[in-house]
Design a protein around this motif. Structure first.
Motif, PDB file in Angstrom:
ATOM      1  N   TRP A 410       0.837  -1.217   0.000  1.00  0.00           N
ATOM      2  CA  TRP A 410       0.000   0.000   0.000  1.00  0.00           C
ATOM      3  C   TRP A 410       0.864   1.256   0.000  1.00  0.00           C
ATOM      4  N   PHE A 411       1.914   1.296   0.841  1.00  0.00           N
ATOM      5  CA  PHE A 411       2.777   2.475   0.914  1.00  0.00           C
ATOM      6  C   PHE A 411       3.482   2.708  -0.417  1.00  0.00           C
ATOM      7  N   TRP A 412       3.940   1.630  -1.057  1.00  0.00           N
ATOM      8  CA  TRP A 412       4.638   1.759  -2.345  1.00  0.00           C
ATOM      9  C   TRP A 412       3.733   2.409  -3.391  1.00  0.00           C
ATOM     10  N   SER A 413       2.437   2.093  -3.330  1.00  0.00           N
ATOM     11  CA  SER A 413       1.489   2.673  -4.287  1.00  0.00           C
ATOM     12  C   SER A 413       1.290   4.164  -4.061  1.00  0.00           C
ATOM     13  N   ARG A 414       1.681   4.682  -2.897  1.00  0.00           N
ATOM     14  CA  ARG A 414       1.506   6.103  -2.569  1.00  0.00           C
ATOM     15  C   ARG A 414       2.795   6.907  -2.747  1.00  0.00           C
ATOM     16  N   LEU A 415       3.868   6.279  -3.176  1.00  0.00           N
ATOM     17  CA  LEU A 415       5.172   6.945  -3.227  1.00  0.00           C
ATOM     18  C   LEU A 415       5.182   8.191  -4.110  1.00  0.00           C
ATOM     19  N   LYS A 416       4.509   8.135  -5.260  1.00  0.00           N
ATOM     20  CA  LYS A 416       4.530   9.265  -6.187  1.00  0.00           C
ATOM     21  C   LYS A 416       3.921  10.512  -5.551  1.00  0.00           C
ATOM     22  N   VAL A 417       2.792  10.354  -4.879  1.00  0.00           N
ATOM     23  CA  VAL A 417       2.132  11.482  -4.218  1.00  0.00           C
ATOM     24  C   VAL A 417       2.985  12.000  -3.065  1.00  0.00           C
ATOM     25  N   ILE A 418       3.580  11.089  -2.303  1.00  0.00           N
ATOM     26  CA  ILE A 418       4.412  11.471  -1.159  1.00  0.00           C
ATOM     27  C   ILE A 418       5.602  12.313  -1.620  1.00  0.00           C
ATOM     28  N   ARG A 419       6.280  11.853  -2.651  1.00  0.00           N
ATOM     29  CA  ARG A 419       7.462  12.572  -3.135  1.00  0.00           C
ATOM     30  C   ARG A 419       7.112  13.951  -3.682  1.00  0.00           C
ATOM     31  N   LYS A 420       5.945  14.054  -4.318  1.00  0.00           N
ATOM     32  CA  LYS A 420       5.519  15.336  -4.875  1.00  0.00           C
ATOM     33  C   LYS A 420       5.352  16.385  -3.780  1.00  0.00           C
ATOM     34  N   GLU A 421       4.780  15.988  -2.637  1.00  0.00           N
ATOM     35  CA  GLU A 421       4.552  16.946  -1.544  1.00  0.00           C
ATOM     36  C   GLU A 421       5.813  17.199  -0.722  1.00  0.00           C
ATOM     37  N   MET A 422       6.722  16.244  -0.724  1.00  0.00           N
ATOM     38  CA  MET A 422       7.969  16.427   0.021  1.00  0.00           C
ATOM     39  C   MET A 422       8.953  17.333  -0.704  1.00  0.00           C
ATOM     40  N   ARG A 423       8.896  17.332  -2.026  1.00  0.00           N
ATOM     41  CA  ARG A 423       9.931  18.008  -2.810  1.00  0.00           C
ATOM     42  C   ARG A 423      10.110  19.499  -2.470  1.00  0.00           C
ATOM     43  N   PRO A 424       9.021  20.296  -2.325  1.00  0.00           N
ATOM     44  CA  PRO A 424       9.243  21.715  -2.004  1.00  0.00           C
ATOM     45  C   PRO A 424      10.042  21.926  -0.719  1.00  0.00           C
ATOM     46  N   ILE A 425       9.815  21.084   0.286  1.00  0.00           N
ATOM     47  CA  ILE A 425      10.545  21.213   1.544  1.00  0.00           C
ATOM     48  C   ILE A 425      11.998  20.802   1.350  1.00  0.00           C
ATOM     49  N   TYR A 426      12.219  19.721   0.611  1.00  0.00           N
ATOM     50  CA  TYR A 426      13.582  19.285   0.335  1.00  0.00           C
ATOM     51  C   TYR A 426      14.343  20.340  -0.466  1.00  0.00           C
ATOM     52  N   GLU A 427      13.639  21.014  -1.390  1.00  0.00           N
ATOM     53  CA  GLU A 427      14.280  22.089  -2.157  1.00  0.00           C
ATOM     54  C   GLU A 427      14.643  23.256  -1.246  1.00  0.00           C
ATOM     55  N   GLN A 428      13.735  23.596  -0.343  1.00  0.00           N
ATOM     56  CA  GLN A 428      13.973  24.702   0.585  1.00  0.00           C
ATOM     57  C   GLN A 428      15.170  24.415   1.492  1.00  0.00           C
ATOM     58  N   LEU A 429      15.327  23.158   1.904  1.00  0.00           N
ATOM     59  CA  LEU A 429      16.429  22.766   2.778  1.00  0.00           C
ATOM     60  C   LEU A 429      17.730  22.515   2.021  1.00  0.00           C
ATOM     61  N   GLY A 430      17.665  22.529   0.676  1.00  0.00           N
ATOM     62  CA  GLY A 430      18.854  22.289  -0.115  1.00  0.00           C
ATOM     63  C   GLY A 430      19.201  20.833  -0.291  1.00  0.00           C
ATOM     64  N   ILE A 431      18.267  19.936   0.036  1.00  0.00           N
ATOM     65  CA  ILE A 431      18.510  18.498  -0.106  1.00  0.00           C
ATOM     66  C   ILE A 431      18.468  18.087  -1.571  1.00  0.00           C
ATOM     67  N   VAL A 432      17.537  18.695  -2.331  1.00  0.00           N
ATOM     68  CA  VAL A 432      17.482  18.486  -3.773  1.00  0.00           C
ATOM     69  C   VAL A 432      17.486  19.851  -4.453  1.00  0.00           C
ATOM     70  N   GLN A 433      17.895  19.884  -5.705  1.00  0.00           N
ATOM     71  CA  GLN A 433      17.943  21.131  -6.452  1.00  0.00           C
ATOM     72  C   GLN A 433      16.568  21.445  -7.047  1.00  0.00           C
ATOM     73  N   PRO A 434      16.173  22.719  -7.036  1.00  0.00           N
ATOM     74  CA  PRO A 434      14.878  23.095  -7.623  1.00  0.00           C
ATOM     75  C   PRO A 434      14.813  22.738  -9.100  1.00  0.00           C
ATOM     76  N   LYS A 435      13.625  22.312  -9.522  1.00  0.00           N
ATOM     77  CA  LYS A 435      13.431  22.018 -10.941  1.00  0.00           C
ATOM     78  C   LYS A 435      13.305  23.318 -11.725  1.00  0.00           C
ATOM     79  N   ILE A 436      13.979  23.392 -12.862  1.00  0.00           N
ATOM     80  CA  ILE A 436      13.893  24.566 -13.720  1.00  0.00           C
ATOM     81  C   ILE A 436      12.789  24.323 -14.750  1.00  0.00           C
ATOM     82  N   PRO A 437      11.737  25.157 -14.751  1.00  0.00           N
ATOM     83  CA  PRO A 437      10.644  24.943 -15.698  1.00  0.00           C
ATOM     84  C   PRO A 437      11.133  24.961 -17.143  1.00  0.00           C
ATOM     85  N   VAL A 438      10.528  24.126 -17.959  1.00  0.00           N
ATOM     86  CA  VAL A 438      10.905  24.034 -19.374  1.00  0.00           C
ATOM     87  C   VAL A 438      10.658  25.359 -20.080  1.00  0.00           C
TER      88      VAL A 438
END
Length: 447
Positions: A410-438
């Motif tokens: 069940w958790f694996w099926s929710r991974l895509k949604v989880i990562r989408k909501e986590m990304r802005p916080i990870y970007e703010q903390l510098g854990i991942v680089q912000p995506k550059i819009p096309v």
């Protein structure tokens, strides 16, 4: 621009950090070193008491149901009180909270030791003292988890501190049960309780020696009810934390209580004694320690999210296989696998939650983590005890493993949604680089 952003995000390390390898970087903080030293000693006593209590109950009653009942009594106060305790942790000096919880826990262990050594202990007194310990844990666990931030100061070292803390817990899990088995076989359970009571002196001393910034303690102006509501709304509406806690609650309800039935496996399935119980719990600790050490060497929290369902599946498979085993050596090997999966999921979940949660809500969020981790366990212990009495301990553990595997899917099926909501916080903390819009890239090339 991306290079400049990375330079700003990377925290400056003091010169003292050079004396530690990157894997143990959190130990460069004095407060965390003190905590590590004191807690390492105290946790060995804690694990000795856990094993001694379960063996004492089994010796007094020979009942799987009462093993589950005692575990339920010791954990239900945490389920009921932890959310309120989380509000108080956000309001109070977290170090003082921990000092008081350690003092009260020491008193509880010494009373248990006195009653057992004088041969006056009975199941009713074990139940009452277990309830008292559960009340202490309701405040201790969210306080301890929230205080980690104050001990390491640099948030960049927080994930490493959590992994080191897990390694410390599991090293104690390895030493404590084995030592308890030897002590019980040579004397009785009372000496385990006495050793535990004395061991609290180390962690109390370490807390008193810490130098904590006064500015880290914030006084709240809102009412307790409002703060309780605010914490609940945050946890229930933020998908990543909500999903992690739901899976954690399922594993605590169905998976973790297998420990309650360990005395039955040691005595009836594997035809051993207290030393067999110690070996089984020690093997569980070795697997958990290996898991924790694998997380210590990680440089980032990236990639931990997918480890949560993988770990839950490993844990579930280990339980199903353990339920089928009648060989002591095979059971010990399967405890290694089970311990690895259990700790990998637990530490990964804790690290991600601690990374995502804002500081002003940390105590309340970690109180719900405590509810999911410890609070659901009493219902699971009662269920495990009842099922063990009705269908046998082996079938109960196998059923628990299947539930954990389904939760992982069940958790694996929710991974895509989880990562989408986590990304802005990870970007703010510098854990991942912000995506550059096309679109931006196309405009730049046109100009």
């Amino acid at each position: 621009m991306a290079l400049n952003t990375e330079e700003k995000i990377e925290p400056e390390k003091p010169a003292s950090s050079l004396s530690y390898s990157y894997a143990w970087r959190a130990l460069r903080h004095r407060n965390f070193r003190l905590f590590f030293g004191g807690q390492s000693i105290s946790l060995i006593g804690t694990w000795m008491t856990r094993i001694a209590t379960s063996w004492l109950v089994y010796r007094l009653t020979k009942s799987s149901l009462l093993l589950g009942t005692v575990s339920f009594a010791g954990q239900i106060p945490t389920f009921l009180l932890a959310p309120f305790a989380g509000v108080l942790v956000d309001r109070m000096d977290r170090r003082k909270v921990l000092v008081w919880t350690q003092v009260l826990a020491m008193v509880q262990s010494l009373v248990l030791a006195a009653l057992t050594l004088t041969h006056r202990i009975n199941i009713h007194e074990v139940l009452a003292l277990s309830v008292f310990q559960g009340m202490i844990n309701a405040f201790d666990m969210p306080g301890r988890q929230s205080f980690l931030v104050q001990m390491v100061e640099d948030r960049g070292d927080l994930s490493n501190a959590i992994a080191i803390n897990s390694s410390m817990v599991n090293l104690a899990r390895l030493v404590g049960p084995s030592l308890a088995g030897l002590v019980i076989a040579a004397t009785n359970e009372g000496w385990c309780f006495l050793i535990d009571g004395v061991s609290y002196i180390a962690v109390i001393a370490s807390l008193l020696l810490m130098q904590v910034k006064v500015s880290a303690v914030k006084r709240a102006t809102a009412s307790m009810v409002d703060q309780l509501k605010e914490g609940w709304e945050y946890v229930s509406n933020f998908v990543p934390i909500r999903t992690i806690l739901l899976l954690f609650a399922l594993i605590s309800l169905m998976g973790m209580p297998f420990v309650v039935l360990m005395p039955v496996f040691a005595a009836q399935v594997l035809h051993g004694g207290a030393h067999t119980l110690g070996f089984l719990m020690g093997a569980l600790g070795v697997g958990a320690l290996i898991s924790a050490l694998s997380l210590v060497v990680r440089k980032s929290v990236r990639g931990l999210t997918k480890m949560i369902p993988i770990a839950a599946a490993i844990f579930g498979i280990g339980l199903v296989s353990f339920g089928l085993s009648h060989s002591q050596w095979l059971s010990l090997l399967l405890m290694l696998v089970t311990g690895f999966g259990m700790m990998q999921g637990m530490t990964a979940s804790n690290t991600i939650i601690q990374t995502l949660v804002p500081e002003d809500k940390r105590g309340r969020v970690m109180s719900y983590y405590t509810v999911a981790f410890v609070g659901m366990a009493p219902f699971g212990s009662l269920l495990a005890g009842a099922l063990g009495h009705a269908i046998g301990s082996q079938r109960t553990v196998m059923l628990s493993g299947v539930a954990c595997i389904l939760g992982a899917i069940w958790f694996w099926s929710r991974l895509k949604v989880i990562r989408k909501e986590m990304r802005p916080i990870y970007e703010q903390l510098g854990i991942v680089q912000p995506k550059i819009p096309v679109v931006v890239e196309e405009e730049a090339s046109t100009s």
